[in-house]
Design a protein around this motif. Structure first.
Motif, PDB file in Angstrom:
ATOM      1  N   SER A 124       0.645  -1.146  -0.042  1.00  0.00           N
ATOM      2  CA  SER A 124      -0.073  -0.004   0.021  1.00  0.00           C
ATOM      3  C   SER A 124       0.725   1.365  -0.076  1.00  0.00           C
ATOM      4  N   ASP A 127      -1.406   5.121   3.795  1.00  0.00           N
ATOM      5  CA  ASP A 127      -1.933   4.567   5.046  1.00  0.00           C
ATOM      6  C   ASP A 127      -2.202   5.540   6.154  1.00  0.00           C
ATOM      7  N   SER A 154      -5.309   1.174   4.973  1.00  0.00           N
ATOM      8  CA  SER A 154      -4.708   1.570   3.530  1.00  0.00           C
ATOM      9  C   SER A 154      -5.991   2.187   2.738  1.00  0.00           C
ATOM     10  N   GLU A 158      -8.402   0.628  -0.459  1.00  0.00           N
ATOM     11  CA  GLU A 158      -9.742   0.891  -0.451  1.00  0.00           C
ATOM     12  C   GLU A 158     -10.414   2.073  -1.589  1.00  0.00           C
ATOM     13  N   ALA A 168      -7.821  -3.658   2.683  1.00  0.00           N
ATOM     14  CA  ALA A 168      -7.321  -2.387   3.426  1.00  0.00           C
ATOM     15  C   ALA A 168      -7.445  -2.422   4.915  1.00  0.00           C
TER      16      ALA A 168
END
Length: 272
Positions: A124, A127, A154, A158, A168
């Motif tokens: 990711s 965050d 994350s 998403e 996520a």
């Protein structure tokens, strides 16, 4: 003074304490949350206490409990989700709908406690922490207290597709609760101050505040939806959504320290 239930890593294994004094070694949160709220309070008051609870803190949740979360309960959260997402209308719809967004967050053994590290996903790029009031529920769905929680998320995953929300939200190091459970009625949680501070290299990198009174739905409503068709025989923990969202120019980094304060109940975790 409010009553605080904490869990500690003693030489003999995890042990619960009440207001800084150890409860009997056989005290079980799973059993306690299986009682009606009035009976649970009375049973706790009768238990003997001994010795100062000075062992390190653990997350105030047992392996058997499930941790669930509510989404898009603050207007600021809805607006942030819309801004980041390629499917913006779903957040407007769930914010206004009768049925809230609820999703599974963690099993008890996955939860980090106060002082333990949290993580961001390696896959990711964006965050954030999400500071949240966490309800503690009996098996009947009664609210008996709350804790401070961090629903680490994350935003990039998403935002790419809402169907990626489990990835996520649910991963190793993605959930923290602590330092303990403040035992009180739901009425005492309706307008609590919530603050978030993220420190980087010893200096503030982000700070924000909100209040639990900004949650669109009642706490009892959220708890009721969770147990509508889902038994929780050992009780449950329910995150109630976040009202503090860092801007698009901010992402968590390894080495950051996240400090969340809900009416003096402070949860602090380093980012691994």
């Amino acid at each position: 003074m409010s009553t605080l239930l904490t869990r500690h890593a003693t030489d003999g294994g995890p042990r619960w304490a009440l207001d800084g004094r150890y409860l009997p070694a056989d005290f079980s949160l799973s059993h306690w949350l299986g009682l009606p709220a009035a009976d649970a309070r009375a049973a706790l008051a009768r238990l003997p206490r001994e010795g100062d609870a000075d062992a390190p803190l653990l997350a105030p949740v047992e392996d058997a409990q499930e941790v669930w979360a509510s989404g898009v309960t603050y207007l600021s959260s809805r607006m942030a989700r819309e801004a980041e997402s390629q499917s913006r209308d779903v957040y407007q719809k769930v914010y206004d709908a009768e049925r809230p967004e609820l999703f599974f967050k963690a099993t008890g053994w996955r939860v980090a406690g106060h002082g333990a590290p949290i993580r961001v996903r390696a896959d990711s790029a964006w965050d954030v922490p999400e500071p949240e009031l966490v309800l503690v529920l009996t098996s009947a769905g009664e609210i008996v207290g709350y804790s401070t929680g961090n629903d680490v998320s994350s935003r990039s995953i998403e935002g790419e597709n809402p169907l990626y929300l489990p990835q996520a939200k649910v991963y190793d190091g993605g959930c923290a609760i602590g330092p303990g459970i403040r035992l009180c009625d739901a009425a005492q949680m309706r307008d609590l101050a919530v603050s978030l501070e993220i420190r980087r290299d010893g200096t503030p990198a982000f700070a924000g505040t909100t209040r639990t009174s900004q949650i669109k739905r009642s706490l009892e409503e959220l708890a009721g939806w969770l147990l509508r068709e889902l038994r929780q025989p050992r009780g449950a923990f329910l995150f109630t959504g976040t009202g503090i969202v860092p801007g698009e120019d901010f992402t968590l980094r390894s080495g950051d320290v996240v400090r969340i304060d809900i009416d003096g109940l402070i949860l602090e975790n380093p980012v691994q």
